[in-house]
Motif scaffolding. Sequence first.
Motif, PDB file in Angstrom:
ATOM      1  N   CYS A   1       1.046   0.843   3.239  1.00 34.57           N
ATOM      2  CA  CYS A   1       2.299  -0.173   3.566  1.00 34.57           C
ATOM      3  C   CYS A   1       2.671  -0.822   1.887  1.00 34.57           C
ATOM      4  N   LEU A   2       3.805  -1.124   1.550  1.00 31.27           N
ATOM      5  CA  LEU A   2       4.120  -1.854   0.484  1.00 31.27           C
ATOM      6  C   LEU A   2       4.457  -3.195   1.145  1.00 31.27           C
ATOM      7  N   LYS A   3       4.016  -4.406   0.718  1.00 31.20           N
ATOM      8  CA  LYS A   3       4.459  -5.682   1.161  1.00 31.20           C
ATOM      9  C   LYS A   3       4.998  -6.533  -0.224  1.00 31.20           C
ATOM     10  N   TRP A   4       6.244  -6.737   0.123  1.00 28.16           N
ATOM     11  CA  TRP A   4       7.061  -7.516  -0.853  1.00 28.16           C
ATOM     12  C   TRP A   4       7.368  -8.820  -0.511  1.00 28.16           C
TER      13      TRP A   4
ATOM     14  N   ASP B   1       8.399  -5.301   4.614  1.00 26.76           N
ATOM     15  CA  ASP B   1       7.352  -4.414   5.020  1.00 26.76           C
ATOM     16  C   ASP B   1       7.848  -3.205   4.748  1.00 26.76           C
TER      17      ASP B   1
ATOM     18  N   THR C   1       8.626   4.111  -3.257  1.00 34.13           N
ATOM     19  CA  THR C   1       7.649   3.448  -3.748  1.00 34.13           C
ATOM     20  C   THR C   1       8.289   2.870  -5.282  1.00 34.13           C
TER      21      THR C   1
ATOM     22  N   ARG D   1       9.527  -0.770  -6.775  1.00 33.37           N
ATOM     23  CA  ARG D   1       8.744  -1.106  -7.782  1.00 33.37           C
ATOM     24  C   ARG D   1       9.748  -1.418  -9.013  1.00 33.37           C
TER      25      ARG D   1
ATOM     26  N   LEU E   1       4.526  -8.251  -4.900  1.00 31.14           N
ATOM     27  CA  LEU E   1       4.622  -6.759  -4.352  1.00 31.14           C
ATOM     28  C   LEU E   1       3.038  -6.380  -4.518  1.00 31.14           C
ATOM     29  N   GLU E   2       2.672  -6.102  -3.123  1.00 29.44           N
ATOM     30  CA  GLU E   2       1.206  -5.505  -3.128  1.00 29.44           C
ATOM     31  C   GLU E   2       1.154  -4.316  -2.293  1.00 29.44           C
ATOM     32  N   VAL E   3       0.095  -3.420  -2.451  1.00 29.01           N
ATOM     33  CA  VAL E   3      -0.168  -2.266  -1.587  1.00 29.01           C
ATOM     34  C   VAL E   3      -1.122  -2.579  -0.670  1.00 29.01           C
ATOM     35  N   THR E   4      -0.789  -2.577   0.740  1.00 23.41           N
ATOM     36  CA  THR E   4      -1.984  -2.990   1.894  1.00 23.41           C
ATOM     37  C   THR E   4      -1.522  -2.005   2.789  1.00 23.41           C
TER      38      THR E   4
END
Length: 200
Positions: A48-51, A168, A177, A181, A192-195
Motif C-alpha cells: 500500500c502507498l499511504k499519502w 490509501d 505509483t 509520486r 508519502l510512504e510505502v506500507t
Amino acid sequence: MRKFSVFLLLANIFVVFYLHGRPDDNLPAQIALIHSEKIELLPAKVACLKWENLIGPVVQHVRVEISKWESGQDHITEISRGEVTVHWVHIPPLRNARETAKQIEQLKKSGISYLHIQENADSPWHNAISLAILPDDSDVAALVEELKGKGVERIMDSEQVLEQFEFDIRNPTEQITESVRQLAQQFPETKLEVTECSRL
C-alpha cells in the motif's frame, strides 16, 4: 370427478417428496472435485502507498488530477482525518486573469513552488495562489521573508481550520505509483510512504 382431482393432487405431492428426498447420485463426484490442498487464503494485508497530510485546497487539486487517470481510481480510498489548524501562506486572488498569469510567470522564473487554485467563484480559494501550508507559525515569518526577497508581493498568512485527508492506494501498479509520486512532489508538506493496508 372430485375424488379423481384429490387423487391427482396427492399423487403430485408424493412425487415431489420422493424426488426431493432422493440422495444426489452426483454428490460424491462433486465433493471429489474440491481439492482442499489447492485452496489458498488471500492475505489480510497488501502492499500500500499511504499519502498523508493532504489539507484544504491540496485535496481538491489531487482529486481533479486522479479523476484524469485512465485507470486506478478503484485502488484508492480517501479517508478523512478530522480538522486541523494550519497556517496557509498564499497570494490572494488578483484583479484579473492577466495579473494572475503574470504572477504565476514570476513564480516559475524564481523557482517557487505554488498551486494555482481555480474552483468556482463561491469558493474562498477561487483563483488564489497557494505557496505553503504549514502546521504552525514557527516557519511562516522566515518563508514570507524569503518570498519577498524573491520579489513576491501581496503574501498573506491566514490561520485556517481545514479538514485533513489521507489517501490509501492498495496494490498500486508501477504506473499508479509513479503518478502518485509525481503528484506528491508538488506538495512537500504532505507525507508519502510505502506500507501495508487492509486488502478490502
